[in-house]
Design a protein around this motif. Sequence first.
Motif, PDB file in Angstrom:
ATOM      1  N   VAL A   1       0.923  -1.156   0.048  1.00  0.00           N
ATOM      2  CA  VAL A   1      -0.054  -0.070   0.089  1.00  0.00           C
ATOM      3  C   VAL A   1       0.997   1.208   0.053  1.00  0.00           C
ATOM      4  CG1 VAL A   1      -1.894  -1.076   1.101  1.00  0.00           C
ATOM      5  CG2 VAL A   1      -0.022   0.115   2.493  1.00  0.00           C
ATOM      6  N   PRO A   2       0.341   2.374  -0.406  1.00  0.00           N
ATOM      7  CA  PRO A   2       1.012   3.630  -0.430  1.00  0.00           C
ATOM      8  C   PRO A   2       1.125   4.078   1.083  1.00  0.00           C
ATOM      9  CG  PRO A   2      -1.065   3.943  -1.269  1.00  0.00           C
ATOM     10  CD  PRO A   2      -0.842   2.612  -1.087  1.00  0.00           C
ATOM     11  N   PHE A   3       2.246   4.546   1.483  1.00  0.00           N
ATOM     12  CA  PHE A   3       2.144   5.099   2.880  1.00  0.00           C
ATOM     13  C   PHE A   3       3.077   6.130   3.126  1.00  0.00           C
ATOM     14  CE2 PHE A   3       3.112   5.007   7.438  1.00  0.00           C
ATOM     15  CZ  PHE A   3       1.956   4.702   7.832  1.00  0.00           C
ATOM     16  N   MET A   4       2.627   7.072   3.679  1.00  0.00           N
ATOM     17  CA  MET A   4       3.433   8.600   4.126  1.00  0.00           C
ATOM     18  C   MET A   4       3.132   8.820   5.336  1.00  0.00           C
ATOM     19  SD  MET A   4       4.147  10.631   0.658  1.00  0.00           S
ATOM     20  CE  MET A   4       2.735  10.105  -0.572  1.00  0.00           C
ATOM     21  N   VAL A   5       4.102   9.256   6.165  1.00  0.00           N
ATOM     22  CA  VAL A   5       3.966   9.814   7.450  1.00  0.00           C
ATOM     23  C   VAL A   5       4.849  10.969   7.419  1.00  0.00           C
ATOM     24  CG1 VAL A   5       5.591   7.987   8.586  1.00  0.00           C
ATOM     25  CG2 VAL A   5       3.831   9.547   9.710  1.00  0.00           C
ATOM     26  N   ARG A   6       4.181  12.027   7.990  1.00  0.00           N
ATOM     27  CA  ARG A   6       4.918  13.516   8.154  1.00  0.00           C
ATOM     28  C   ARG A   6       4.872  13.679   9.733  1.00  0.00           C
ATOM     29  NH1 ARG A   6       6.671  18.477   7.383  1.00  0.00           N
ATOM     30  NH2 ARG A   6       5.455  20.267   8.604  1.00  0.00           N
ATOM     31  N   VAL A   7       5.879  13.671  10.468  1.00  0.00           N
ATOM     32  CA  VAL A   7       6.022  14.086  11.681  1.00  0.00           C
ATOM     33  C   VAL A   7       7.018  15.418  11.655  1.00  0.00           C
ATOM     34  CG1 VAL A   7       7.070  13.604  14.039  1.00  0.00           C
ATOM     35  CG2 VAL A   7       6.060  11.614  12.557  1.00  0.00           C
ATOM     36  N   PRO A   8       6.446  16.609  11.986  1.00  0.00           N
ATOM     37  CA  PRO A   8       7.057  17.860  11.759  1.00  0.00           C
ATOM     38  C   PRO A   8       8.425  17.734  12.424  1.00  0.00           C
ATOM     39  CG  PRO A   8       5.006  18.282  12.357  1.00  0.00           C
ATOM     40  CD  PRO A   8       5.109  16.594  12.639  1.00  0.00           C
ATOM     41  N   GLY A   9       9.441  18.013  11.463  1.00  0.00           N
ATOM     42  CA  GLY A   9      10.854  18.186  11.679  1.00  0.00           C
ATOM     43  C   GLY A   9      11.636  16.857  11.839  1.00  0.00           C
ATOM     44  N   VAL A  10      10.860  15.714  11.499  1.00  0.00           N
ATOM     45  CA  VAL A  10      11.710  14.328  11.737  1.00  0.00           C
ATOM     46  C   VAL A  10      11.729  13.946  10.519  1.00  0.00           C
ATOM     47  CG1 VAL A  10      11.569  12.172  13.258  1.00  0.00           C
ATOM     48  CG2 VAL A  10      10.486  14.409  14.206  1.00  0.00           C
ATOM     49  N   SER A  11      12.970  13.402   9.999  1.00  0.00           N
ATOM     50  CA  SER A  11      13.186  12.833   8.767  1.00  0.00           C
ATOM     51  C   SER A  11      12.529  13.084   7.568  1.00  0.00           C
ATOM     52  CB  SER A  11      12.945  11.111   9.325  1.00  0.00           C
ATOM     53  OG  SER A  11      13.529  10.724  10.422  1.00  0.00           O
ATOM     54  N   GLU A  12      12.286  14.642   7.581  1.00  0.00           N
ATOM     55  CA  GLU A  12      11.628  15.032   6.299  1.00  0.00           C
ATOM     56  C   GLU A  12      12.127  14.528   5.097  1.00  0.00           C
ATOM     57  OE1 GLU A  12      10.225  19.108   6.898  1.00  0.00           O
ATOM     58  OE2 GLU A  12       9.457  18.610   8.854  1.00  0.00           O
ATOM     59  N   GLY A  13      11.471  14.112   4.169  1.00  0.00           N
ATOM     60  CA  GLY A  13      11.976  13.851   2.820  1.00  0.00           C
ATOM     61  C   GLY A  13      12.707  12.544   2.753  1.00  0.00           C
ATOM     62  N   ALA A  14      12.675  11.886   3.780  1.00  0.00           N
ATOM     63  CA  ALA A  14      13.286  10.384   3.950  1.00  0.00           C
ATOM     64  C   ALA A  14      12.537   9.266   3.190  1.00  0.00           C
ATOM     65  CB  ALA A  14      13.714  10.011   5.233  1.00  0.00           C
ATOM     66  N   LYS A  15      13.150   8.250   2.820  1.00  0.00           N
ATOM     67  CA  LYS A  15      12.323   7.252   2.418  1.00  0.00           C
ATOM     68  C   LYS A  15      12.875   5.979   2.943  1.00  0.00           C
ATOM     69  CE  LYS A  15      11.190   5.102  -2.182  1.00  0.00           C
ATOM     70  NZ  LYS A  15      10.835   5.475  -3.535  1.00  0.00           N
ATOM     71  N   SER A  16      11.981   5.047   3.362  1.00  0.00           N
ATOM     72  CA  SER A  16      12.536   3.969   4.168  1.00  0.00           C
ATOM     73  C   SER A  16      11.957   2.780   3.456  1.00  0.00           C
ATOM     74  CB  SER A  16      11.856   4.162   5.666  1.00  0.00           C
ATOM     75  OG  SER A  16      12.142   2.830   6.319  1.00  0.00           O
ATOM     76  N   ASP A  17      12.907   1.624   3.535  1.00  0.00           N
ATOM     77  CA  ASP A  17      12.324   0.329   3.038  1.00  0.00           C
ATOM     78  C   ASP A  17      12.019  -0.640   4.237  1.00  0.00           C
ATOM     79  OD1 ASP A  17      12.921   1.029   0.436  1.00  0.00           O
ATOM     80  OD2 ASP A  17      15.126   0.398   0.435  1.00  0.00           O
ATOM     81  N   GLY A  18      11.910  -0.010   5.290  1.00  0.00           N
ATOM     82  CA  GLY A  18      11.446  -0.839   6.568  1.00  0.00           C
ATOM     83  C   GLY A  18      10.120  -1.330   6.154  1.00  0.00           C
ATOM     84  N   VAL A  19       9.874  -2.663   6.887  1.00  0.00           N
ATOM     85  CA  VAL A  19       8.843  -3.416   6.447  1.00  0.00           C
ATOM     86  C   VAL A  19       7.709  -3.429   7.596  1.00  0.00           C
ATOM     87  CG1 VAL A  19       7.712  -5.785   6.060  1.00  0.00           C
ATOM     88  CG2 VAL A  19       9.712  -5.254   5.105  1.00  0.00           C
ATOM     89  N   ILE A  20       6.358  -2.452   7.136  1.00  0.00           N
ATOM     90  CA  ILE A  20       5.536  -2.301   8.193  1.00  0.00           C
ATOM     91  C   ILE A  20       4.236  -2.820   7.661  1.00  0.00           C
ATOM     92  CG2 ILE A  20       6.755  -0.279   9.114  1.00  0.00           C
ATOM     93  CD1 ILE A  20       4.636   1.319   7.621  1.00  0.00           C
ATOM     94  N   ASN A  21       3.304  -2.816   8.561  1.00  0.00           N
ATOM     95  CA  ASN A  21       1.880  -3.064   8.328  1.00  0.00           C
ATOM     96  C   ASN A  21       1.139  -2.104   8.688  1.00  0.00           C
ATOM     97  OD1 ASN A  21      -0.856  -4.578   8.576  1.00  0.00           O
ATOM     98  ND2 ASN A  21       0.570  -6.350   8.077  1.00  0.00           N
ATOM     99  N   LEU A  22      -0.241  -2.007   8.047  1.00  0.00           N
ATOM    100  CA  LEU A  22      -1.161  -0.852   8.605  1.00  0.00           C
ATOM    101  C   LEU A  22      -1.536  -0.930   9.946  1.00  0.00           C
ATOM    102  CD1 LEU A  22      -3.332  -0.600   5.293  1.00  0.00           C
ATOM    103  CD2 LEU A  22      -1.627   0.798   6.079  1.00  0.00           C
TER     104      LEU A  22
END
Length: 488
Positions: free
Chosen positions: A346-367
Amino acid sequence: MKKILLNLFLIGGLIALYLEGTAKESNEKLNVLFIAIDDLNDWIGPMGGNPQVKTPHLDRFAKKSIVMSKAYCGSTVCGPSRSALLTGKYCHNTGVYGNETNLKMAPKAKDLETLPEYFGNRGYHTLSAGKIFHKHQTAEGLDEGQWAFHEFAKPKTEPGSGGMLWKKMAVHPDHKYGGSPLQWGATKAPLEKTKDYVNAKWAADQLERDFDGKPFFMALGISRPHLPFFVPQKYFDMYPEENVKIAPFKLDDYDDILNPDGKPAFKGPNVTWMAVEKSNAHLALNRAYMASVTYADDCLGMLFEVLANSQYADNTIVMLWGDHGWYLGEKLKYRKTGLWEEAARVPFMVRVPGVSEGAKSDGVINLLDMYPTLLELCGLPANPKNDGRSFVKLIENPQMKWNEPTLTTIGFKNHSLTDGRYRYIWYGGGKGAEELYDHESDPMEYKNLANNPEFAKIKAHFKSLLPKNNEERGPNNKFKKKSSKKSL
Ligand SMILES: [Ca+2]
Ligand SMILES: [Ca+2]
């Protein structure tokens, strides 16, 4: 004496400062904007699933957030996927396996505190518009999960949700779908009067208000690209037919998926795929899906802009997710369901202001991991009933190793696990066929390695991680649409 008084004054001042500090801290809880996009697969710029698709607003949002390129759903169909992520429990632990089961009727799910309720019961103001919970008819009316929020808005929209069409197109009219008809067409309503825009505008308007000093948890459900693909003409115009490349498929793809008795697990292409093939509609559907994605992107773009200019720009977490993927012909399928990557990712993006902005992660997560993650990010106590695990550490360090296999289920006892490299599938509710794919060499999952002895150890490892206990199916919803008119 003077000195003592001065000291007392200083101590008093420090205490006052401390108290002010704690009060400030409690007032500074982060808000949450929780955005669900129905049936959106990885065809957005930040996920790279189809470079033809234009999503300028999500592209821009990706620069302000973390893109999780390996996020998976708990189930590949709306109801169980949403029930799982909202209750924080896997389908095999609740018995909610299909759209026909209302989580409020399922013995193992009905008493769980859902994610919005958890926030609402712990100091947050909760509000919602659009589809978050899967809806079900009940004796009392339509259950859309309105019980989970302090405010449940249904902003007024044009008749047919802006879906009144100039011309309706459909696949093979005599084809019995057993789901939403495969229809597409241009709406008569302009963008501003269509349902998703109206709902997104409602969410944007809420960002102008305050919530009596409370932090907010606001959920917004965007419907497109869920069927029918009815969006304003301008979105179709962005994809001239002659330029559209359809998604790839292999006609012999199922030949290497065998039951333990050696017989084919699939008789042939999926019935919907066959109808699309017969109607020669692959191109039209690929195009209409792309148009629908770009439409959804435009609705979100308006909301993102309002958020960026609001008082909540820097104290609001934005978590944006799709409830499951969607096949556009790949694996000889259309729509959702199944256990392959196209539906599980699934498409997934998370914005936490000031944290890792603009990063991409290959970590495996579940909804399902969203529930504990949001609690941790917002400083709320963990819910011991959650099956998922918080990925706050991954948000803080997007490149860290994070590849514990995660589970996707469809129906009773049919499971799939992926660690981001391999995907293992077991049809335990069917005849027991297995599949194993290596994404490093085979991202489209063409070559089934389940019976290749070289991979026996890897397969056995995944197999050992399958759920040991699968709850019985929850009851089917027995209320038909016309049995009640009243809304809950
Ligand atoms: Ca869906
Ligand atoms: Ca194959």
